[in-house]
Design a protein around this motif. Structure first.
Motif, short mmCIF file in Angstrom:
data_model
loop_
_atom_site.label_atom_id
_atom_site.label_comp_id
_atom_site.label_asym_id
_atom_site.label_seq_id
_atom_site.Cartn_x
_atom_site.Cartn_y
_atom_site.Cartn_z
N GLU A 199 0.86 -1.64 -0.10
CA GLU A 199 0.13 -0.02 -0.12
C GLU A 199 1.07 0.84 -0.05
O GLU A 199 0.65 2.46 -0.91
N GLU A 208 -11.89 -2.94 -1.04
CA GLU A 208 -10.80 -3.66 -2.02
C GLU A 208 -11.10 -5.22 -2.94
O GLU A 208 -11.09 -4.39 -4.16
N GLU A 227 -3.60 -5.82 -5.17
CA GLU A 227 -4.77 -5.18 -4.71
C GLU A 227 -5.52 -7.12 -5.17
O GLU A 227 -6.42 -7.82 -4.01
N HIS A 272 -4.74 -9.37 -2.08
CA HIS A 272 -4.27 -8.64 -0.87
C HIS A 272 -6.39 -9.49 -0.34
O HIS A 272 -6.78 -10.18 0.81
FE LIG Z 1 -5.19 -3.36 -0.63
#
Ligand SMILES: [Fe+2]
Ligand SMILES: [Fe+2]
Length: 290
Positions: free
Chosen positions: A140, A190, A223, A226
């Motif tokens: 991030e 996200e 992402e 994530h």
């Molecule tokens: Fe993220």
């Protein structure tokens, strides 16, 4: 690094460039830091110190005081969502506004991730949990730096436009419980990034802004990881507490996100992250039969 009696040595302090000698303290310092260059530098140094096992998870006492709002510079001005300028990729100004809003989202993600690490440092999770979230916190910080640098290349800077005041609310709303934090932040917010990311990349490419498109490709790739990490730990905690996974997710989102999740969905990417449609589709209309 600690001495035999549990005291931290001065070497620890030089590793991450602050007085912090453990991951939890460093995470709190990152959230509190108002200088954004110092914030992302500290995030990168902390990740390096953690992955080279030069700092411990926490110090004695395990009590860390996290701020209600993260450290931020005077600008950008934070506005309620309805007062935000319309986001568009049309024209140079529209693209700048889009990249500015994405930079703000990434900065919020930096603070939310390090907040998660510090806030839930003492709940008995495996080391892999902290490895995963430190990696997310590092990425991030890189995303924010990439976008901020791009704003600079386009002749402006982060802070030139107002930004959305609502993002940090998700962190506040979920500060009491890790399962709730996982449901709302990686698995709703996200995951939404996966839905909209490919279209934004296409629009930037169409506008011949390949540099910005390439940054968004890096962000999109990360992402996905994530969301997959969020799914992994959400499942882990549900299994540990003998909870039904999909039902738990839907109950938490209805209670703490409080608005339906909007299609269109990037079903393929979500599935790659371990998130089947049965997980989120019942949330497209609250109250409708699932
Ligand atoms: Fe993220
Ligand atoms: Fe990100």
């Amino acid at each position: 690094m600690t001495t035999g009696d549990g005291q931290q040595t001065s070497d620890d302090r030089s590793v991450i460039g602050t007085a912090s000698a453990n991951l939890a303290e460093a995470a709190v310092a990152i959230v509190k830091e108002p200088d954004l260059t110092a914030k992302t530098t500290l995030a990168k140094r902390t990740a390096k110190a953690w992955f080279t096992r030069q700092i411990s998870l926490h110090g004695p006492g395990h009590k860390y005081s996290l701020p209600d709002t993260p450290g931020r510079p005077d600008k950008p001005e934070l506005l309620p969502p309805r007062k935000m300028p319309k986001r568009s990729t049309a024209g140079e100004r529209g693209r700048f506004a889009l990249l500015h809003s994405l930079a703000h989202i990434e900065l919020s993600a930096v603070d939310m991730t390090w907040d998660l690490i510090a806030r839930f440092v003492s709940i008995g999770m495996p080391q892999l949990f902290y490895d995963n979230w430190v990696q997310v916190g590092l990425e991030e910080a890189k995303h924010f730096d990439l976008l901020r640098d791009r704003l600079g290349q386009l002749g402006g800077s982060y802070g030139d436009l107002p930004a959305h005041a609502g993002l940090w609310q998700a962190a506040q709303e979920t500060k009491h419980d890790l399962l709730t934090r996982l449901a709302i932040v990686p698995l709703v917010l996200e995951a939404r990034g996966l839905d909209v990311g490919p279209e934004m990349i296409k629009k930037l490419e169409k506008a011949e802004d390949q540099k910005s498109a390439d940054i968004l490709k890096i962000v999109y790739r990360d992402e996905k990881k994530h969301v997959a990490i969020g799914m992994y730990w959400f499942r882990f905690m549900c299994q540990r507490e003998s909870r039904q996974i999909e039902q738990t997710f839907q109950t938490l989102v209805r209670k703490h996100f409080r608005s339906p999740i909007r299609p269109p969905f990037n079903e393929e990417a979500r599935l790659e992250c371990g998130m089947p449609p049965t997980f989120y589709k019942p949330l497209t209309a609250f109250g409708a039969p699932s």
